[in-house]
Enzyme design. Sequence first.
Site, PDB file in Angstrom:
ATOM      1  N   GLY A  16       0.809  -1.221   0.000  1.00 23.56           N
ATOM      2  CA  GLY A  16       0.000   0.000   0.000  1.00 23.56           C
ATOM      3  C   GLY A  16       0.835   1.261   0.000  1.00 23.56           C
ATOM      4  N   ASP A  17       1.946   1.244   0.708  1.00 24.60           N
ATOM      5  CA  ASP A  17       2.861   2.380   0.753  1.00 24.60           C
ATOM      6  C   ASP A  17       3.341   2.715  -0.657  1.00 24.60           C
ATOM      7  OD1 ASP A  17       4.761   4.308   1.813  1.00 24.60           O
ATOM      8  OD2 ASP A  17       6.300   2.777   1.573  1.00 24.60           O
TER       9      ASP A  17
END
Length: 131
Positions: A16-17
Site C-alpha cells: 500500500g505504501d
Amino acid sequence: MKDYTQLNGLALAYVGDAIYEIYVRDYLVEQGETKPNKLHRAATSYVSANAQAYLIKKMLEEQLMTAEEEIYYRRGRNAKSHTSAKNADIATYRIATGFEALMGYLHLTKQTERMEELIRWCIQKVGEKNE
C-alpha cells in the site's frame, strides 16, 4: 498466494505504501512539477506518516470506509512493527501503517476503482489542508 485477504497488516502496508506513493507522484507530475527536490517535498506532504494519519482520521470522521475496509485498516494499525517513522510518534506511525494496509488490501484484491476513489479524496484533502 492468491488469497490476499489472509496477508498480515504489515505485508499489506508494504504494498500500500508503494501504490499510494505512485499515485501521489503521478498527480504531482501531472500538476506540472518537474524539479526533483520540489517533487520530493511536495510528495512528503501527502505520504508522510502524519499526513496518512490525518487522512485516515478524516475518513473515519466522514465514515468513508466500508466495514470491510475498516477491518484492513485496523489490521495494519494493530500490526506490531519493529521499525518506526523518522518524524512521527508510535501512535501516528501505527495509524499510518493502517492507512497503507488499506491501500494494499484494495490494490491486491483488484478493487482499483475504489482505491482510486479514496486516493483522489486523499489528494484533495491534503490540497485543502495545504492551502
